[in-house]
Design a protein around this motif. Sequence first.
Motif, PDB file in Angstrom:
ATOM      1  N   ASN A  59      27.352  37.305  14.317  1.00  0.00           N
ATOM      2  CA  ASN A  59      26.334  38.071  13.583  1.00  0.00           C
ATOM      3  C   ASN A  59      25.108  38.462  14.429  1.00  0.00           C
ATOM      4  OD1 ASN A  59      25.844  39.441  11.226  1.00  0.00           O
ATOM      5  ND2 ASN A  59      24.664  37.785  10.306  1.00  0.00           N
ATOM      6  N   PHE A  60      25.282  38.522  15.742  1.00  0.00           N
ATOM      7  CA  PHE A  60      24.211  39.066  16.592  1.00  0.00           C
ATOM      8  C   PHE A  60      24.218  40.586  16.500  1.00  0.00           C
ATOM      9  CE2 PHE A  60      24.265  34.934  18.687  1.00  0.00           C
ATOM     10  CZ  PHE A  60      22.913  34.731  18.919  1.00  0.00           C
ATOM     11  N   LEU A  61      25.370  41.128  16.167  1.00  0.00           N
ATOM     12  CA  LEU A  61      25.550  42.573  16.100  1.00  0.00           C
ATOM     13  C   LEU A  61      26.087  42.932  14.721  1.00  0.00           C
ATOM     14  CD1 LEU A  61      25.369  45.101  17.906  1.00  0.00           C
ATOM     15  CD2 LEU A  61      27.691  44.659  18.638  1.00  0.00           C
ATOM     16  N   ASN A  62      25.330  43.764  14.012  1.00  0.00           N
ATOM     17  CA  ASN A  62      25.727  44.174  12.672  1.00  0.00           C
ATOM     18  C   ASN A  62      25.309  45.627  12.495  1.00  0.00           C
ATOM     19  OD1 ASN A  62      25.612  44.739   9.835  1.00  0.00           O
ATOM     20  ND2 ASN A  62      25.653  42.531   9.434  1.00  0.00           N
ATOM     21  N   GLU A  63      26.285  46.516  12.443  1.00  0.00           N
ATOM     22  CA  GLU A  63      26.030  47.956  12.393  1.00  0.00           C
ATOM     23  C   GLU A  63      25.267  48.369  11.125  1.00  0.00           C
ATOM     24  OE1 GLU A  63      28.130  51.136  14.859  1.00  0.00           O
ATOM     25  OE2 GLU A  63      26.578  49.677  15.143  1.00  0.00           O
ATOM     26  N   GLU A  64      25.579  47.739   9.992  1.00  0.00           N
ATOM     27  CA  GLU A  64      24.896  48.071   8.733  1.00  0.00           C
ATOM     28  C   GLU A  64      23.426  47.665   8.805  1.00  0.00           C
ATOM     29  OE1 GLU A  64      25.310  47.387   3.906  1.00  0.00           O
ATOM     30  OE2 GLU A  64      26.841  46.586   5.246  1.00  0.00           O
ATOM     31  N   ARG A  65      23.183  46.480   9.320  1.00  0.00           N
ATOM     32  CA  ARG A  65      21.801  45.990   9.478  1.00  0.00           C
ATOM     33  C   ARG A  65      21.024  46.905  10.428  1.00  0.00           C
ATOM     34  NH1 ARG A  65      22.533  40.296  11.213  1.00  0.00           N
ATOM     35  NH2 ARG A  65      22.389  41.156  13.298  1.00  0.00           N
ATOM     36  N   PHE A  66      21.685  47.352  11.494  1.00  0.00           N
ATOM     37  CA  PHE A  66      21.058  48.272  12.436  1.00  0.00           C
ATOM     38  C   PHE A  66      20.686  49.587  11.751  1.00  0.00           C
ATOM     39  CE2 PHE A  66      21.573  52.031  15.133  1.00  0.00           C
ATOM     40  CZ  PHE A  66      20.525  51.834  16.006  1.00  0.00           C
ATOM     41  N   ALA A  67      21.617  50.131  10.958  1.00  0.00           N
ATOM     42  CA  ALA A  67      21.373  51.416  10.281  1.00  0.00           C
ATOM     43  C   ALA A  67      20.168  51.312   9.346  1.00  0.00           C
ATOM     44  CB  ALA A  67      22.615  51.853   9.510  1.00  0.00           C
ATOM     45  N   TYR A  68      20.079  50.215   8.601  1.00  0.00           N
ATOM     46  CA  TYR A  68      18.937  50.023   7.698  1.00  0.00           C
ATOM     47  C   TYR A  68      17.628  49.879   8.477  1.00  0.00           C
ATOM     48  CZ  TYR A  68      21.526  49.645   3.328  1.00  0.00           C
ATOM     49  OH  TYR A  68      22.284  49.922   2.220  1.00  0.00           O
ATOM     50  N   ALA A  69      17.655  49.095   9.551  1.00  0.00           N
ATOM     51  CA  ALA A  69      16.445  48.886  10.353  1.00  0.00           C
ATOM     52  C   ALA A  69      15.978  50.189  10.996  1.00  0.00           C
ATOM     53  CB  ALA A  69      16.700  47.827  11.427  1.00  0.00           C
ATOM     54  N   TYR A  70      16.910  50.943  11.553  1.00  0.00           N
ATOM     55  CA  TYR A  70      16.600  52.220  12.196  1.00  0.00           C
ATOM     56  C   TYR A  70      16.002  53.188  11.181  1.00  0.00           C
ATOM     57  CZ  TYR A  70      17.304  56.440  15.036  1.00  0.00           C
ATOM     58  OH  TYR A  70      17.110  57.610  15.733  1.00  0.00           O
ATOM     59  N   THR A  71      16.663  53.308  10.024  1.00  0.00           N
ATOM     60  CA  THR A  71      16.204  54.220   8.968  1.00  0.00           C
ATOM     61  C   THR A  71      14.807  53.839   8.500  1.00  0.00           C
ATOM     62  OG1 THR A  71      18.465  54.625   8.266  1.00  0.00           O
ATOM     63  CG2 THR A  71      16.742  55.126   6.674  1.00  0.00           C
ATOM     64  N   SER A  72      14.629  52.578   8.231  1.00  0.00           N
ATOM     65  CA  SER A  72      13.334  52.090   7.740  1.00  0.00           C
ATOM     66  C   SER A  72      12.221  52.344   8.754  1.00  0.00           C
ATOM     67  CB  SER A  72      13.448  50.595   7.442  1.00  0.00           C
ATOM     68  OG  SER A  72      12.214  50.078   7.050  1.00  0.00           O
ATOM     69  N   GLY A  73      12.489  52.029  10.003  1.00  0.00           N
ATOM     70  CA  GLY A  73      11.479  52.211  11.050  1.00  0.00           C
ATOM     71  C   GLY A  73      11.109  53.663  11.267  1.00  0.00           C
ATOM     72  N   LYS A  74      12.102  54.514  11.364  1.00  0.00           N
ATOM     73  CA  LYS A  74      11.831  55.938  11.614  1.00  0.00           C
ATOM     74  C   LYS A  74      11.136  56.585  10.428  1.00  0.00           C
ATOM     75  CE  LYS A  74      13.662  55.891  15.658  1.00  0.00           C
ATOM     76  NZ  LYS A  74      12.789  55.727  16.808  1.00  0.00           N
ATOM     77  N   PHE A  75      11.454  56.135   9.209  1.00  0.00           N
ATOM     78  CA  PHE A  75      10.816  56.713   8.023  1.00  0.00           C
ATOM     79  C   PHE A  75       9.398  56.181   7.858  1.00  0.00           C
ATOM     80  CE2 PHE A  75       9.889  56.392   3.413  1.00  0.00           C
ATOM     81  CZ  PHE A  75       9.701  57.737   3.183  1.00  0.00           C
ATOM     82  N   LYS A  76       9.228  54.874   7.905  1.00  0.00           N
ATOM     83  CA  LYS A  76       7.915  54.278   7.620  1.00  0.00           C
ATOM     84  C   LYS A  76       6.921  54.438   8.763  1.00  0.00           C
ATOM     85  CE  LYS A  76       9.626  50.946   4.293  1.00  0.00           C
ATOM     86  NZ  LYS A  76      10.035  49.570   4.068  1.00  0.00           N
TER      87      LYS A  76
END
Length: 163
Positions: A59-76
């Motif tokens: 669980n060091f790498l999780n594509e879904e978690r990455f997508a949420y983090a990326y989306t949240s960061g770029k939006f907020k």
Amino acid sequence: MKTSQPKPLILDKKTALLKAESWCAYQERSQQEVRNKLYEWNLFPNEVEEVISELITTNFLNEERFAYAYTSGKFKIKKWGKIKIKQGLKLKKVPDKLIQKALNGIEMDDYLAVLLATAEKKSIALTEKDMLKKKFKLVTYLQGKGFENDLIFDVLKANNLPS
């Protein structure tokens, strides 16, 4: 005078796994970013895939978690619209299903509020006297930030922008 070339980093699989775990723990990464980094470290293709599998299992790498983090960061933080966020995730080779899921996580009220705030801020900054040119510049700016055309025009019309 000799110019020194940076020495290529050559790691074995075990060392690469430890480095990759540390790298992934620092911030969320996409599988493609990790894959590229492992190739930079001169691992063989079969070793790269084994390390990625191990990172996913632990669980060091999780594509879904990455997508949420990326989306949240770029939006907020960057105040990007959904179109630009989607393009960024596609460049990171995130699956379309996960991209859509992450984008659906953005509340529409928040999205429209950010669009309005961005439009108001830019409208004030524009010094153009001709209203048609000012509106064109504002719309072009908002499109560049990744907002959808129909939402841009709806928000501008509802709030009598540009002022």
